[in-house]
Write a protein that holds these residues in place. Structure first.
Motif, short mmCIF file in Angstrom:
data_model
loop_
_atom_site.label_atom_id
_atom_site.label_comp_id
_atom_site.label_asym_id
_atom_site.label_seq_id
_atom_site.Cartn_x
_atom_site.Cartn_y
_atom_site.Cartn_z
N LEU A 13 0.83 -1.20 0.00
CA LEU A 13 0.00 0.00 0.00
C LEU A 13 0.87 1.25 0.00
CD1 LEU A 13 -2.46 -1.08 2.84
CD2 LEU A 13 -2.84 -1.32 0.37
N ILE A 14 0.46 2.21 -0.83
CA ILE A 14 1.17 3.50 -0.84
C ILE A 14 0.16 4.62 -0.60
CG2 ILE A 14 3.16 2.85 -2.28
CD1 ILE A 14 1.63 3.86 -4.73
N SER A 15 0.68 5.79 -0.30
CA SER A 15 -0.19 6.94 -0.04
C SER A 15 -1.04 7.25 -1.28
CB SER A 15 0.68 8.15 0.30
OG SER A 15 -0.09 9.33 0.20
N PRO A 16 -2.31 7.63 -1.08
CA PRO A 16 -3.18 7.97 -2.22
C PRO A 16 -2.74 9.23 -2.98
CG PRO A 16 -4.46 7.59 -0.21
CD PRO A 16 -3.02 7.68 0.20
N ILE A 17 -1.70 9.93 -2.49
CA ILE A 17 -1.21 11.09 -3.26
C ILE A 17 -0.49 10.62 -4.52
CG2 ILE A 17 -0.97 12.57 -1.20
CD1 ILE A 17 2.15 12.23 -1.61
N TYR A 18 -0.11 9.33 -4.55
CA TYR A 18 0.55 8.77 -5.72
C TYR A 18 -0.47 8.18 -6.69
CZ TYR A 18 4.43 9.08 -2.44
OH TYR A 18 5.33 9.54 -1.52
N VAL A 19 0.00 7.88 -7.89
CA VAL A 19 -0.85 7.23 -8.89
C VAL A 19 -0.15 5.95 -9.31
CG1 VAL A 19 -1.89 7.45 -11.19
CG2 VAL A 19 -1.71 9.47 -9.70
N THR A 20 -0.91 4.86 -9.40
CA THR A 20 -0.30 3.59 -9.81
C THR A 20 -1.08 3.01 -11.00
OG1 THR A 20 0.51 1.45 -9.02
CG2 THR A 20 -1.54 2.22 -8.06
#
Length: 396
Positions: free
Chosen positions: A100-107
């Motif tokens: 899981l990464i911060s929602p400020i990023y886009v994957t």
């Protein structure tokens, strides 16, 4: 014709122009962290990494709702980017794994070969094109929205086999670069460790690690008794040298500071012999420097030679925290920018001394370690140059 200059044998088709959005699909699933979905971090130059490896302090770890908060899911081989940080290369393939990464990023997920798409989106050219979409006037708020990013055109090898070969080739190059970087760091750590063990510590008379056959106590001798200052001038036949802190000397004509100097009067310059020590009264924070070759240096420097010392043995000592902060600083006078070394005081500093045979053994050993460090650094640079060249020629 859209074809790369360098290609694997058997591939001749033109590459196809596609929109990035045709090959990437945004992943929007969010979850709470768990054993199966651990928290990950994403940083420029590092990519996706375990949260514990992040270089900056992560205050998010302290929040009370840490285990109820939802984060963005990312899987191995996703393309991840930070809309606010494209300028600094914050776009990469997830090589770390599920998490899981911060929602400020886009994957994004891709149906093409991820390692192939990675090399396109991490290229300087792609990132420069992406930056044209930057929004916001305040530097900190400038961002490249995913809706804009996916409209960019890219050129794609039509056959997955070709994409895979290109991805595997660059993966192996990256692996080798990482290998040499790691070896370099390990060797530097070994050198630091051995320097602590091969010199007596905290008032001890002998070091912890010693070459076979040496058993005598080490002595403390005055620096001015081991190294004698000399001042020979009128050697204009020798090359003028520039001192590089921590890097010895280089010919002044080869240095980027060459134009700063007056070349007309070199007769009052001092001669220095290879491996002799050089001291600039105001460069105490860098310790003493060692001449890499014979030459002449500015009269602002003091030169020291010894017939009873191996300079390879003393060089790391003269640049150590112990020597500079505890031995040299008490002989520095003046305030702020006007501080300077009292050269006569410096000559009274007590330094460790052992037989020239033992000094030479230690000097040989330290030289071989430095040789290995240089070797790995050089190999790293060579591989990075190959990678840069191949990236320019294996893509369109």
């Amino acid at each position: 014709m859209a074809k790369p200059t360098i290609r694997f044998k058997g591939y001749t088709d033109d590459w196809e122009q596609r929109k990035l959005g045709d090959v990437l699909e945004r992943r929007i699933e969010q979850r709470q962290q768990s054993e199966e979905y651990p928290r990950l971090a994403f940083a420029s130059g590092q990519g996706v990494i375990p949260l514990s490896e992040r270089k900056t302090n992560n205050r998010e770890q302290l929040t009370k709702d840490e285990y109820t908060k939802k984060y963005l899911v990312t899987e191995l081989n996703d393309i991840v980017y930070n809309p606010a940080n494209v300028k600094y290369g914050a776009i990469d393939r997830n090589k770390c794994g599920r998490g899981l990464i911060s929602p400020i990023y886009v994957t994004f997920t891709t149906n093409e070969i991820p390692g192939f798409i990675e090399r396109i989106v991490t290229s300087h050219d792609f990132q420069q094109r992406a930056l044209r979409f930057e929004e916001g006037t305040v530097t900190k708020r400038q961002s490249v929205n995913p809706e804009d990013l996916v409209t960019l055109d890219i050129l794609v090898a039509p056959k997955r086999e070709e994409q895979q070969k290109i991805a595997t080739y660059f993966d192996s190059l990256d692996h080798l670069i990482t290998l040499h970087q790691r070896k370099c760091e390990e060797t530097k750590i070994l050198k630091k460790y051995m320097l602590q063990k091969m010199f007596p510590q905290n008032g001890q008379k002998v070091p912890e690690i010693r070459f076979k056959g040496f058993t005598d106590d080490w002595e403390q001798r005055k620096l001015g008794d081991v190294f004698k200052e000399y001042s020979e001038k009128n050697h204009t036949e020798l090359p003028a040298l520039t001192i590089i802190q921590g890097g010895g000397t280089v010919k002044r004509e080869d240095s980027d500071r060459n134009l700063m100097y007056d070349k007309s009067n070199l007769s009052n310059y001092k001669m220095v012999r290879k491996d002799d020590f050089i001291v600039h009264l105001r460069s105490f924070e860098g310790g003493l420097e060692k001449a890499s070759s014979d030459g002449i240096i500015s009269p602002a420097y003091h030169t020291f030679h010894s017939d009873v010392a191996d300079s390879r043995f003393y060089y790391p000592y003269f640049r150590s925290h112990e020597f500079i902060k505890h031995k040299l600083v008490p002989h520095v006078y003046g305030i702020r920018d006007g501080r300077s070394i009292d050269i006569d005081g410096m000559k009274t500093i007590e330094i460790p001394y052992t037989s020239t045979e033992e000094q030479q053994k230690i000097g040989d050993y330290l030289e071989s370690i430095d040789h290995h460090i240089t070797l790995h650094q050089r190999k790293c640079e060579e591989l990075q140059n190959i990678k840069k060249f191949m990236l320019q020629n294996m893509f369109v």
